[in-house]
Design a protein around this motif. Structure first.
Motif, PDB file in Angstrom:
ATOM      1  N   PRO A  81      30.952  58.329  51.724  1.00 53.55           N
ATOM      2  CA  PRO A  81      32.268  58.739  52.239  1.00 53.55           C
ATOM      3  C   PRO A  81      33.150  59.322  51.134  1.00 53.55           C
ATOM      4  N   LEU A  82      34.026  60.246  51.521  1.00 57.16           N
ATOM      5  CA  LEU A  82      35.010  60.750  50.569  1.00 57.16           C
ATOM      6  C   LEU A  82      35.933  59.609  50.152  1.00 57.16           C
ATOM      7  N   ILE A  83      36.397  59.640  48.902  1.00 59.98           N
ATOM      8  CA  ILE A  83      37.316  58.608  48.432  1.00 59.98           C
ATOM      9  C   ILE A  83      38.591  58.651  49.257  1.00 59.98           C
ATOM     10  N   GLY A  84      38.964  57.512  49.798  1.00 59.00           N
ATOM     11  CA  GLY A  84      40.170  57.418  50.614  1.00 59.00           C
ATOM     12  C   GLY A  84      40.771  56.035  50.504  1.00 59.00           C
ATOM     13  N   ARG A  85      41.648  55.703  51.418  1.00 62.24           N
ATOM     14  CA  ARG A  85      42.369  54.437  51.306  1.00 62.24           C
ATOM     15  C   ARG A  85      41.475  53.225  51.540  1.00 62.24           C
ATOM     16  N   GLU A  86      40.326  53.418  52.202  1.00 62.17           N
ATOM     17  CA  GLU A  86      39.403  52.309  52.442  1.00 62.17           C
ATOM     18  C   GLU A  86      38.421  52.111  51.291  1.00 62.17           C
ATOM     19  N   THR A  87      38.395  53.039  50.336  1.00 60.63           N
ATOM     20  CA  THR A  87      37.451  52.947  49.218  1.00 60.63           C
ATOM     21  C   THR A  87      37.734  51.711  48.381  1.00 60.63           C
ATOM     22  N   ARG A  88      36.681  50.995  48.038  1.00 65.20           N
ATOM     23  CA  ARG A  88      36.819  49.791  47.219  1.00 65.20           C
ATOM     24  C   ARG A  88      36.542  50.152  45.758  1.00 65.20           C
ATOM     25  N   LEU A  89      37.354  49.595  44.869  1.00 66.19           N
ATOM     26  CA  LEU A  89      37.237  49.888  43.445  1.00 66.19           C
ATOM     27  C   LEU A  89      36.581  48.726  42.712  1.00 66.19           C
ATOM     28  N   CYS A  90      35.620  49.058  41.851  1.00 62.11           N
ATOM     29  CA  CYS A  90      35.073  48.121  40.875  1.00 62.11           C
ATOM     30  C   CYS A  90      35.296  48.714  39.491  1.00 62.11           C
ATOM     31  N   MET A  91      35.259  47.880  38.462  1.00 61.77           N
ATOM     32  CA  MET A  91      35.637  48.341  37.132  1.00 61.77           C
ATOM     33  C   MET A  91      34.956  47.507  36.061  1.00 61.77           C
TER      34      MET A  91
ATOM     35  N   GLY B 220      47.247  40.974  31.523  1.00 64.67           N
ATOM     36  CA  GLY B 220      47.795  41.964  32.434  1.00 64.67           C
ATOM     37  C   GLY B 220      46.709  42.651  33.242  1.00 64.67           C
ATOM     38  N   ALA B 221      45.569  42.922  32.611  1.00 67.87           N
ATOM     39  CA  ALA B 221      44.459  43.573  33.314  1.00 67.87           C
ATOM     40  C   ALA B 221      43.923  42.676  34.424  1.00 67.87           C
ATOM     41  N   VAL B 222      43.814  41.388  34.151  1.00 69.84           N
ATOM     42  CA  VAL B 222      43.312  40.464  35.170  1.00 69.84           C
ATOM     43  C   VAL B 222      44.318  40.326  36.306  1.00 69.84           C
ATOM     44  N   ARG B 223      45.597  40.326  35.986  1.00 67.59           N
ATOM     45  CA  ARG B 223      46.609  40.318  37.058  1.00 67.59           C
ATOM     46  C   ARG B 223      46.457  41.554  37.932  1.00 67.59           C
ATOM     47  N   GLY B 224      46.129  42.687  37.307  1.00 64.18           N
ATOM     48  CA  GLY B 224      45.935  43.919  38.054  1.00 64.18           C
ATOM     49  C   GLY B 224      44.738  43.847  38.990  1.00 64.18           C
ATOM     50  N   ILE B 225      43.667  43.197  38.544  1.00 70.43           N
ATOM     51  CA  ILE B 225      42.491  43.033  39.401  1.00 70.43           C
ATOM     52  C   ILE B 225      42.879  42.302  40.682  1.00 70.43           C
ATOM     53  N   ARG B 226      43.660  41.246  40.517  1.00 68.38           N
ATOM     54  CA  ARG B 226      44.085  40.451  41.674  1.00 68.38           C
ATOM     55  C   ARG B 226      45.077  41.237  42.538  1.00 68.38           C
ATOM     56  N   ALA B 227      46.081  41.838  41.901  1.00 75.11           N
ATOM     57  CA  ALA B 227      47.166  42.487  42.639  1.00 75.11           C
ATOM     58  C   ALA B 227      46.705  43.734  43.385  1.00 75.11           C
ATOM     59  N   LEU B 228      45.725  44.441  42.824  1.00 76.35           N
ATOM     60  CA  LEU B 228      45.280  45.703  43.418  1.00 76.35           C
ATOM     61  C   LEU B 228      44.023  45.550  44.262  1.00 76.35           C
ATOM     62  N   ALA B 229      43.597  44.304  44.467  1.00 74.92           N
ATOM     63  CA  ALA B 229      42.420  44.027  45.299  1.00 74.92           C
ATOM     64  C   ALA B 229      41.175  44.737  44.783  1.00 74.92           C
ATOM     65  N   ILE B 230      41.049  44.824  43.458  1.00 71.99           N
ATOM     66  CA  ILE B 230      39.839  45.380  42.861  1.00 71.99           C
ATOM     67  C   ILE B 230      38.693  44.404  43.127  1.00 71.99           C
ATOM     68  N   ARG B 231      37.627  44.895  43.707  1.00 67.17           N
ATOM     69  CA  ARG B 231      36.566  44.015  44.197  1.00 67.17           C
ATOM     70  C   ARG B 231      35.826  43.293  43.090  1.00 67.17           C
ATOM     71  N   GLY B 232      35.515  43.986  42.007  1.00 69.14           N
ATOM     72  CA  GLY B 232      34.749  43.337  40.944  1.00 69.14           C
ATOM     73  C   GLY B 232      35.020  43.968  39.600  1.00 69.14           C
ATOM     74  N   CYS B 233      34.778  43.195  38.551  1.00 65.70           N
ATOM     75  CA  CYS B 233      35.014  43.687  37.195  1.00 65.70           C
ATOM     76  C   CYS B 233      33.961  43.131  36.253  1.00 65.70           C
TER      77      CYS B 233
END
Length: 273
Positions: free
Chosen positions: A5-15, A52-65
């Motif tokens: 799928p094209l990147i959109g609002r449903e796309t899940r981010l990992c980092m 701060g980076a870990v807070r961002g993972i939680r706040a932005l619903a980043i799936r995995g890191c």
């Protein structure tokens, strides 16, 4: 091949978070997303603000890191809990975010266990390093039946604690501590300031049989080149990275790729540099 799928609002981010980010993990994960048609995207980051980076993972619903040096131990107090794989060695290389609950895992350990499975556990070893990845490797060696080993670490407190915990020797410097199995679990040889350094002297390499270097970038370190030229068996950081990244991928997506897809993604990541 399924259509991604094209990147959109449903796309899940990992980092990933690392002091010196490489491209292998980013390209490996993104290639698998493409092959499997998954609506995910993966991006590598560095930071001087781990909290701060870990807070961002939680706040932005980043799936995995993915967590790399030097954050594998420092990240633990910032999480909601750690899985047995991480608790056993007090080291985290993977964070999974389940609706705001962050759990630390360690996929390095299982990767090393698989890669050393055909090495005779009676083989003496010398290992350089005492950080989070060293804990995973030493635990894998111990639990695979290795008993004759020396941990070389300048940090006396960490080195002695690691050696004592698993029943091995410790010393601050290499000295004459050669062995058939040499393992580098330090940043020596990593792209950057230490890229031209050798983790073990050439004479020690010549007297060895097997050399393991966990450095992932560059894929072929000076230590690995020296070992290959001396006709030694090598286990590379790329091999470790592939196996541990596969386990991370499954944790993040719940999807298990085929062996062919994993091989494709690993080759793509290596070729991309």
């Amino acid at each position: 091949m399924p259509t991604k799928p094209l990147i959109g609002r449903e796309t899940r981010l990992c980092m990933s978070l690392s002091a010196r980010p490489g491209n292998f993990g980013t390209r490996f994960h993104n290639r698998l997303y493409e092959l499997l048609g998954l609506d995910f995207v993966y991006k590598a980051f560095s930071t001087r603000d781990l909290e701060g980076a870990v807070r961002g993972i939680r706040a932005l619903a980043i799936r995995g890191c993915a967590i790399s040096m030097p954050f594998k131990e420092a990240v633990i107090p910032l999480l909601d809990g750690i899985a047995p794989s991480a608790a056993a060695i007090d080291s985290v290389n993977t964070i999974v975010n389940d609706e705001g609950t962050l759990t630390g895992h360690n996929t390095d350990y299982a990767a090393v266990v698989r890669l050393i499975a055909d090495i005779d556990p009676a083989t003496p070893f010398v290992l350089r390093g005492s950080g989070g990845m060293a804990k995973a490797v030493v635990a894998a060696l111990c639990n695979s039946g290795f008993r004759d080993g020396t941990i070389v670490a300048r940090n006396a407190e960490q080195g002695q604690a690691l050696a004592t915990r698993y029943g091995f020797r410790w010393q601050a410097d290499l000295g004459a501590a050669g062995a058939p199995l040499l393992i580098n679990v330090t940043p020596i040889g990593m792209a950057g300031g230490d890229a031209d350094a050798l983790a073990f002297p050439e004479a020690m390499i010549a007297a060895s049989q097997i050399v393991i270097d966990v450095v992932q970038y560059p894929p072929e370190t000076r230590l690995l080149r020296a070992a290959q030229m001396a006709g030694k068996r090598i286990i590379t950081g790329t091999e470790i990275a592939t196996l541990q990244a596969l386990d991370q991928f499954v944790l993040y997506t719940g999807v298990t790729p085929s062996d062919a897809q994993v091989a494709d993604a690993a080759a793509f990541a290596r070729a991309a540099g």
